[in-house]
Scaffold this motif. Sequence first.
Motif, PDB file in Angstrom:
ATOM      1  N   LEU A  55       0.819  -1.213   0.000  1.00  0.00           N
ATOM      2  CA  LEU A  55       0.000   0.000   0.000  1.00  0.00           C
ATOM      3  C   LEU A  55       0.856   1.269   0.000  1.00  0.00           C
ATOM      4  O   LEU A  55       0.384   2.338  -0.360  1.00  0.00           O
ATOM      5  CB  LEU A  55      -0.897  -0.028   1.250  1.00  0.00           C
ATOM      6  N   GLN A  56       2.109   1.138   0.392  1.00  0.00           N
ATOM      7  CA  GLN A  56       2.949   2.317   0.596  1.00  0.00           C
ATOM      8  C   GLN A  56       3.247   3.077  -0.694  1.00  0.00           C
ATOM      9  O   GLN A  56       3.254   4.319  -0.690  1.00  0.00           O
ATOM     10  CB  GLN A  56       4.232   1.915   1.329  1.00  0.00           C
ATOM     11  N   GLY A  57       3.453   2.380  -1.790  1.00  0.00           N
ATOM     12  CA  GLY A  57       3.702   3.044  -3.072  1.00  0.00           C
ATOM     13  C   GLY A  57       2.523   3.892  -3.519  1.00  0.00           C
ATOM     14  O   GLY A  57       2.689   5.103  -3.782  1.00  0.00           O
ATOM     15  N   PRO A  58       1.317   3.304  -3.602  1.00  0.00           N
ATOM     16  CA  PRO A  58       0.153   4.105  -4.021  1.00  0.00           C
ATOM     17  C   PRO A  58      -0.137   5.280  -3.087  1.00  0.00           C
ATOM     18  O   PRO A  58      -0.501   6.361  -3.547  1.00  0.00           O
ATOM     19  CB  PRO A  58      -1.003   3.096  -4.010  1.00  0.00           C
ATOM     20  N   MET A  59       0.057   5.083  -1.784  1.00  0.00           N
ATOM     21  CA  MET A  59      -0.201   6.178  -0.842  1.00  0.00           C
ATOM     22  C   MET A  59       0.833   7.294  -1.032  1.00  0.00           C
ATOM     23  O   MET A  59       0.496   8.478  -0.950  1.00  0.00           O
ATOM     24  CB  MET A  59      -0.191   5.654   0.591  1.00  0.00           C
ATOM     25  N   ALA A  60       2.081   6.916  -1.295  1.00  0.00           N
ATOM     26  CA  ALA A  60       3.120   7.923  -1.545  1.00  0.00           C
ATOM     27  C   ALA A  60       2.820   8.690  -2.832  1.00  0.00           C
ATOM     28  O   ALA A  60       3.033   9.907  -2.904  1.00  0.00           O
ATOM     29  CB  ALA A  60       4.491   7.259  -1.618  1.00  0.00           C
TER      30      ALA A  60
END
Length: 197
Positions: free
Chosen positions: A126-131
């Motif tokens: 999830l960290q990539g899309p949230m970034a």
Amino acid sequence: MKEKRAYRLKDRAKSQEETRQKIVEATMHLHETLGPRATTISAIAEKAGVQRLTVYRHFPDETAVFQACTSHWLSLNPPPDPAAWEGIHDPFQRLQAALDAFFGYYAGTKAMWTASHRDVADVPALQGPMAEFAGFLGMVADGLAAAFDKQPNASLVTTLHHALAFPTWDDLDARGTGDAAKVALVILWVRGVLGQA
């Protein structure tokens, strides 16, 4: 004979695409209701009505299925487009239009953003899309700040970044602040930063 075989292949491809779509929609539903952290491949398979192996046949790992889920969700819930307010010359009116758009967007997509913000630290996929979304918000905030001054001060930029973030909207919402009052409050913050309070 060739036509019959081509028809079967086309039918099979359509069935595979439908299965893939069921998996993506099941993942999206689970992310919104349980949260990404609690969404397992087993839960996705059960919700989609398929075997775990079928999920892995379509998506090699959790990251791949999460990326497909994110893309699909964003296609159904696209964030506000800065083009909608970039033609507004008055910086406060431009800011109000942007805030109205984002606060309305957050109101309509609250469940997914709440789950995503809660779980992002624990879910690498999830960290990539949230970034990426945070980068988009940063670009919007920088554009709004530049409307006030081509070389805006750091406090104005920080205030606008904070104002556009979902957790800010969510905190104010939890305090019973309506969207119109949220917008008015942010405009007061900006006036204060600009020495116009």
